[in-house]
Each structure stands twice: as C-alpha cells, then as structure tokens.
Write a protein that holds these residues in place. Structure first.
Motif, PDB file in Angstrom:
ATOM      1  N   ARG A 332       0.723  -1.330   0.015  1.00 32.38           N
ATOM      2  CA  ARG A 332       0.008  -0.108  -0.382  1.00 32.38           C
ATOM      3  C   ARG A 332       0.743   1.665  -0.289  1.00 32.38           C
ATOM      4  O   ARG A 332       0.669   2.067  -0.655  1.00 32.38           O
ATOM      5  CB  ARG A 332      -0.684  -0.013   1.286  1.00 32.38           C
ATOM      6  CG  ARG A 332      -1.891   0.703   0.794  1.00 32.38           C
ATOM      7  CD  ARG A 332      -2.497   0.836   2.324  1.00 32.38           C
ATOM      8  NE  ARG A 332      -3.269  -0.096   2.775  1.00 32.38           N
ATOM      9  CZ  ARG A 332      -4.987  -0.483   2.977  1.00 32.38           C
ATOM     10  NH1 ARG A 332      -5.093   0.363   1.374  1.00 32.38           N
ATOM     11  NH2 ARG A 332      -5.204  -1.101   2.668  1.00 32.38           N
ATOM     12  N   ASP A 333       2.024   1.263   1.347  1.00 27.65           N
ATOM     13  CA  ASP A 333       2.470   2.504   1.024  1.00 27.65           C
ATOM     14  C   ASP A 333       3.696   2.762  -0.206  1.00 27.65           C
ATOM     15  O   ASP A 333       3.730   4.437  -0.469  1.00 27.65           O
ATOM     16  CB  ASP A 333       3.754   2.453   1.737  1.00 27.65           C
ATOM     17  CG  ASP A 333       4.639   0.945   1.783  1.00 27.65           C
ATOM     18  OD1 ASP A 333       4.846   0.349   0.723  1.00 27.65           O
ATOM     19  OD2 ASP A 333       6.231   1.385   2.550  1.00 27.65           O
ATOM     20  N   GLU A 334       3.592   1.446  -1.547  1.00 27.37           N
ATOM     21  CA  GLU A 334       4.440   2.058  -2.892  1.00 27.37           C
ATOM     22  C   GLU A 334       2.944   2.221  -4.054  1.00 27.37           C
ATOM     23  O   GLU A 334       2.917   2.689  -4.500  1.00 27.37           O
ATOM     24  CB  GLU A 334       4.264   0.963  -3.351  1.00 27.37           C
ATOM     25  CG  GLU A 334       6.108   0.427  -2.519  1.00 27.37           C
ATOM     26  CD  GLU A 334       7.167  -0.799  -2.603  1.00 27.37           C
ATOM     27  OE1 GLU A 334       6.961  -0.932  -3.710  1.00 27.37           O
ATOM     28  OE2 GLU A 334       7.709  -1.771  -1.711  1.00 27.37           O
ATOM     29  N   HIS A 335       1.388   2.080  -2.908  1.00 22.61           N
ATOM     30  CA  HIS A 335       0.446   2.626  -3.966  1.00 22.61           C
ATOM     31  C   HIS A 335       0.289   1.485  -4.767  1.00 22.61           C
ATOM     32  O   HIS A 335      -0.218   1.743  -5.947  1.00 22.61           O
ATOM     33  CB  HIS A 335       0.354   4.080  -4.715  1.00 22.61           C
ATOM     34  CG  HIS A 335      -0.124   5.010  -3.850  1.00 22.61           C
ATOM     35  ND1 HIS A 335      -0.122   6.302  -4.854  1.00 22.61           N
ATOM     36  CD2 HIS A 335       0.374   5.002  -2.789  1.00 22.61           C
ATOM     37  CE1 HIS A 335       0.127   6.754  -3.486  1.00 22.61           C
ATOM     38  NE2 HIS A 335       0.059   6.563  -2.314  1.00 22.61           N
ATOM     39  N   LEU A 336       0.663   0.344  -4.496  1.00 21.58           N
ATOM     40  CA  LEU A 336      -0.040  -0.751  -5.059  1.00 21.58           C
ATOM     41  C   LEU A 336      -0.666  -1.717  -4.554  1.00 21.58           C
ATOM     42  O   LEU A 336      -0.839  -2.307  -3.526  1.00 21.58           O
ATOM     43  CB  LEU A 336       1.967  -1.818  -5.602  1.00 21.58           C
ATOM     44  CG  LEU A 336       2.667  -0.497  -6.482  1.00 21.58           C
ATOM     45  CD1 LEU A 336       4.436  -1.523  -6.613  1.00 21.58           C
ATOM     46  CD2 LEU A 336       2.618  -0.766  -8.156  1.00 21.58           C
ATOM     47  N   ARG A 337      -0.877  -2.909  -5.912  1.00 25.14           N
ATOM     48  CA  ARG A 337      -2.004  -3.695  -4.910  1.00 25.14           C
ATOM     49  C   ARG A 337      -1.557  -4.983  -5.621  1.00 25.14           C
ATOM     50  O   ARG A 337      -0.433  -5.078  -6.715  1.00 25.14           O
ATOM     51  CB  ARG A 337      -3.439  -4.303  -5.855  1.00 25.14           C
ATOM     52  CG  ARG A 337      -3.579  -4.139  -6.734  1.00 25.14           C
ATOM     53  CD  ARG A 337      -5.704  -3.530  -6.723  1.00 25.14           C
ATOM     54  NE  ARG A 337      -5.361  -4.036  -8.698  1.00 25.14           N
ATOM     55  CZ  ARG A 337      -6.839  -3.239  -9.128  1.00 25.14           C
ATOM     56  NH1 ARG A 337      -7.099  -3.075  -8.324  1.00 25.14           N
ATOM     57  NH2 ARG A 337      -6.731  -3.869  -9.670  1.00 25.14           N
ATOM     58  N   THR A 346       2.192  -7.078 -10.200  1.00 20.39           N
ATOM     59  CA  THR A 346       1.409  -5.486  -8.967  1.00 20.39           C
ATOM     60  C   THR A 346       0.539  -4.801  -9.908  1.00 20.39           C
ATOM     61  O   THR A 346       0.284  -4.776 -11.283  1.00 20.39           O
ATOM     62  CB  THR A 346       2.651  -5.136  -8.161  1.00 20.39           C
ATOM     63  OG1 THR A 346       3.457  -4.525  -9.434  1.00 20.39           O
ATOM     64  CG2 THR A 346       2.701  -5.976  -7.141  1.00 20.39           C
ATOM     65  N   ALA A 347       0.123  -3.990  -9.347  1.00 18.39           N
ATOM     66  CA  ALA A 347      -0.814  -2.454 -10.180  1.00 18.39           C
ATOM     67  C   ALA A 347      -0.900  -1.765  -9.114  1.00 18.39           C
ATOM     68  O   ALA A 347      -1.549  -2.129  -8.456  1.00 18.39           O
ATOM     69  CB  ALA A 347      -2.091  -3.341 -11.053  1.00 18.39           C
ATOM     70  N   HIS A 348      -1.497  -0.368  -9.932  1.00 18.53           N
ATOM     71  CA  HIS A 348      -1.961   0.544  -9.187  1.00 18.53           C
ATOM     72  C   HIS A 348      -3.318   0.285  -8.429  1.00 18.53           C
ATOM     73  O   HIS A 348      -4.050  -0.028  -9.573  1.00 18.53           O
ATOM     74  CB  HIS A 348      -1.775   2.068  -9.744  1.00 18.53           C
ATOM     75  CG  HIS A 348      -2.390   3.186  -9.222  1.00 18.53           C
ATOM     76  ND1 HIS A 348      -3.946   3.280  -8.735  1.00 18.53           N
ATOM     77  CD2 HIS A 348      -1.242   3.922  -8.860  1.00 18.53           C
ATOM     78  CE1 HIS A 348      -3.973   4.263  -8.072  1.00 18.53           C
ATOM     79  NE2 HIS A 348      -2.599   4.615  -8.140  1.00 18.53           N
TER      80      HIS A 348
END
Length: 506
Positions: A332-337, A346-348
């Motif tokens: 989450r802190d990297e703005h990724l799921r 992964t993706a935004h």
C-alpha cells in the motif's frame, strides 16, 4: 396401385422435427521439429455429442443427446501412418468452475504454445503462438476437454445448462467423454492419466473415484496443478480459523518476492512460516480472547515480520489477515496492490485507501494472450469453424450447484483417497506455485497429509514447487522445468521408471 392408408404421421401444422446433433470433428495432420527429431501428430478438434440412456415405463428408448462437448485431441503418428494404442494418454481440463482447457492446452502441454506475459517479460498485443518444443505430446497423447458452457461446449438443444453446472453433473459428463474417447479410439489398453488445474483438481479427484466405480477405469496417474481438494481450507468464514494458518506461508513467499526478506531464500522463509503457522500461530488463534497480552504481542510481531506488514496493522486485525486484505496492504505504501492468482504481479489500486483487493492485477495480463492464442489455434490452424464465442473463463456457469455438500464445504479428498485405496498403483503428482494465493500450497499439503491411505499410498505422491503463481507456467523457465518434472512422473507411473524426487521446502 396407391394405398388409401395415410402416410402423414403428424398434424400438417406441426413444426418439423429437428435432427439430433452429430459429432463435428475436424482432423488435421501436422509435424513438429523437436530437438529429438520430427514428431508427426494428428489433431482432432470439435464437439462430441454425449447422450443419456432413456428408459420410459420400463422400456428402453435409446440414447437421448444431452450435451455437445468440445475437445481437442493430439495423437502421435508413426512412420507407417499408424498410432500406438499402448501410448500413455492424458485427459486435461482446467477449473473455475467456468474455465475452458485453454490454459493448460496452449500454456503447458500442447504442441503449440502461447507467447505469454510474465512479470518483467511483457509482450504487447496482438501476441501469438509458437511451437512448444517441450510438449508432453513427445511421449503421451493428449485430450483437452472443455466442460459444458466453457470453450465451445454447450448442451444439446432443448437441454438445461444448469443440469451440468453442478458438481455431479459436471463430473459425470466429463467422465462419459473420457469413456467414449477410449472406446472410439481403441485406447483402453493405454496408460491413463488425468491432469487438472485449480477446480480441475477438485474434478480430477472426484473423477478418479467415479471412473473406477462407474466405468471400471483404473488410472495410472493424476496430475494436480494448483490443487484444491477441501474448500474448508480456503474460505475465511467466521469461526473457521484454519485458512489464516494455511495462507500464511504463501503470504510470506509473496513478501519475500517483494523484498521484505532480503538476503534469504524463499525456501528458508517458507519453512519458517510453515513451522510458525502450524505451531505458535495456530495455538494463538485457538486461544481467541483467552490469549495473554504478552503472547499476543509476540505472535503479532512474528506474523508481521513474516508477511511484511506493520505490527499495528496486525494488531488491528486481531492477528487475522485474510487474503484480499493482504493483497491490498502489502504494498500500500508504494500505491500498489498484489495479485491473487500470482502474487508477483502488481498494479495501481485506483483507490489507494481501499480495504480489499478489487480487481486482480494478475488475471487480465495473463488472459489477453490466451484468448488470442486459443481462437487463432482452433480456427486458423486446426480448421474448426463456428461463430460461437469460445468461453475462456466464463461466469455463465453460475450459480454452480454444490447441493451434494449441503450444510458442508466441498471436499473431494476422500474421493482421491478411495481411488488410491482401490488402486494401489495409482500415483499422484502435485505442482505448487509459491506465489499462488488462490490455492495456497500449505492448504493442499494439509489435505494431502490427512488422506486416509497407507504409508505406501502416501509414498505414491510426488510434490514439486515452483517460483510462480496459479498458472505457474507463464514463467517460461518454470514451464520448462514443470514439463520435465511431469515427463519424469509419467515415465514412473506408466513405465515403472524411477520415482521422481519431491522438492518440498520443509
């Protein structure tokens, strides 16, 4: 002399009776240049009509068409044009429910393979197909089966699709396809294998028992890829603590892949997570609010370290983090799921503050090439023409009926155990993806460890782990390794060769 007897047997205004459907297979011959020489093979693709015996008022009325099952079979052709009836044959299907066999067809086993996307190895549209130089067809014939409403499979006209959108209806029609194919191709003396992925492993376990009891078919081997035999190990129902432990090693493997365990191997991390999951962590969950604060804090700290999230988040979750929450939280802190089918992807997330996964970042990236590849293969290369939609993975099979398990979760482990008890020569290969968060490996290992079979029976199971996800073969090195492992397994199960080794992390 003309007869006065009328010849018309139905009213003049009656609709004309439609003829029964018939098989519509297309047969083509091909050659594949392998490192070991040229492989000549015959492809047969199309829809097989499957019927049911009809008895009315105690009188046998014949066979009534019930379903039209799409399948593609590949058989090796000898130099004299003949085929070897003693060659192993593998019946292959995927899962869902609602999945066609496209994934294993052009992703792993078949003579043509898709140019696919993997993490860090993206291919832009329009994708394509290439020869599969590691194809299983080199040593075994292949039959790819699409259950009703997947691929081009449909019911017969006038029949209800819902009759086949169920545990038993699906199992029985796939079993009938296998019986018919063996009979029509004179292959009863062939070594016989099932290969399933995901819900296809649920189906394969059920089929192993069904084929034996209904049709007297003894299998040589079953290949389970991303296995799920007991749904109770996966479903985070209130009061069911087991999935929290079963998912923990997979969460730790995902955390390792995304850099949360620098300097350690995935095997080392998974081994530690597994010991913790079924030791201190399970005991803590069992205690509930009886758990002391000191022990709660210690377990929370260790859990946070293993799965790569903060201690505060673990504490807020009461030590219980389910799958979709983990996918949203890990990066989450990297703005990724993080992906569910494959946690390497992964993706935004769109909405960074979302509490759960949302769309799976892995699925569409993997799906696009497969949709192109299977449509191109079947029509342009194998010559099967239809305007039906090829349903790669469809929701049209839902609601799926599990009425046989009313008031219980779906479990086919006993079907597999029963088949192994009845046939002591039946061997099982299980392929696990470290980063598969749809069917986590620890859950499958738990089920396998509790099969009610002899020690000798447990010794008939081979386990292989791969550094990828649910469709582990999208990683091309994994695909090559996995096919080599399956070749060794088939040689052991069909020819009495040396037993392959397992590579379990614990």
């Amino acid at each position: 002399m003309m007869s006065d007897t009328p010849t018309q047997t139905q009213p003049a205004d009656a609709a004309p009776q439609k003829p029964d459907p018939v098989d519509d297979f297309v047969v083509t011959d091909h050659e594949l240049a392998l490192p070991t020489g040229t492989l000549r093979y015959r492809a047969q693709t199309g829809r097989m009509v499957v019927g049911a015996e009809v008895v009315e008022d105690g009188v046998f009325e014949g066979l009534k068409p019930k379903a039209q099952i799409f399948l593609t079979s590949y058989t090796a052709v000898a130099d004299d044009g003949g085929q070897d009836p003693a060659r192993p044959v593998i019946f292959v299907f995927n899962g869902g429910p609602g999945s066609s066999s496209a994934w294993l067809h052009i992703g792993l086993f078949g003579p043509r393979r898709v140019v696919t996307n993997d993490v860090g190895d993206r291919t832009p549209p329009p994708y394509g197909l290439v020869d599969n130089l590691e194809t299983t067809l080199a040593y075994a014939d292949l039959v790819f089966i699409d259950p009703v409403t997947t691929g081009y499979s449909r019911t017969a006209e006038g029949e209800k699709p819902a009759d086949f959108h169920s545990f038993t209806g699906d199992r029985d029609v796939v079993g009938e396809v296998i019986r018919l194919w063996l009979s029509r191709n004179n292959r009863w003396i062939s070594p016989k294998f099932l290969a399933g992925e995901s819900y296809g492993t649920t189906r394969a376990a059920a089929l192993a028992g069904h084929l034996a009891t209904r049709h007297g078919i003894a299998l040589n081997g079953i290949i389970l890829i991303s296995a799920v035999l007991d749904f109770g190990t996966l479903i985070f129902n209130e009061g069911n603590e087991a999935p929290y432990a079963h998912f923990l090693p997979t969460f730790s493997a995902a955390a390792h892949y995304h850099g949360k365990h620098p300097g350690r191997s995935v095997e080392e991390v998974v081994a530690e997570a597994t010991e913790f999951a079924y030791g201190d962590y399970s005991r803590a969950l069992e205690r509930g609010h009886r758990l002391g604060e000191t022990e709660r804090a210690d377990v929370g700290r260790r859990l946070a370290e293993l799965i790569g999230v903060s201690e505060d988040f673990v504490r807020l979750a009461d030590l219980r983090i389910d799958d979709v929450t983990f996918f949203a939280e890990l990066l989450r802190d990297e703005h990724l799921r993080v992906g569910r089918l494959d946690a390497r992807f992964t993706a935004h997330p769109g909405k960074v503050s979302a509490g759960t996964l949302g769309d799976d970042p892995a699925y569409p990236i993997i799906q696009y090439p497969y949709t192109v590849g299977i449509n191109q293969l079947l029509r342009a290369e194998l010559g099967y023409e239809t305007d039906l939609t090829y349903e790669v993975l469809t929701g049209r099979v839902h609601p799926w009926s599990f009425k046989e398990f009313e008031n219980a979760l779906v479990n086919t482990a006993e079907d597999l155990a029963s088949a192994m008890r009845m046939n002591p020569d039946l061997k099982v290969h299980v392929g696990f993806g470290y980063h598969d968060a749809a069917t986590p490996f620890a859950a499958s290992e738990h089920v396998l460890a509790h099969l009610r079979i002899s020690a000798e029976g447990h010794d008939q199971i081979v386990r292989r782990y791969y550094p990828a996800g649910h469709m582990m073969y999208v990683n091309q090195q994994v695909r090559v390794d996995q096919l080599a492992d399956i070749e060794d397994f088939v040689a052991w199960a069909a020819l009495g060769g040396q037993k392959p080794e397992s590579n379990q992390p614990v």
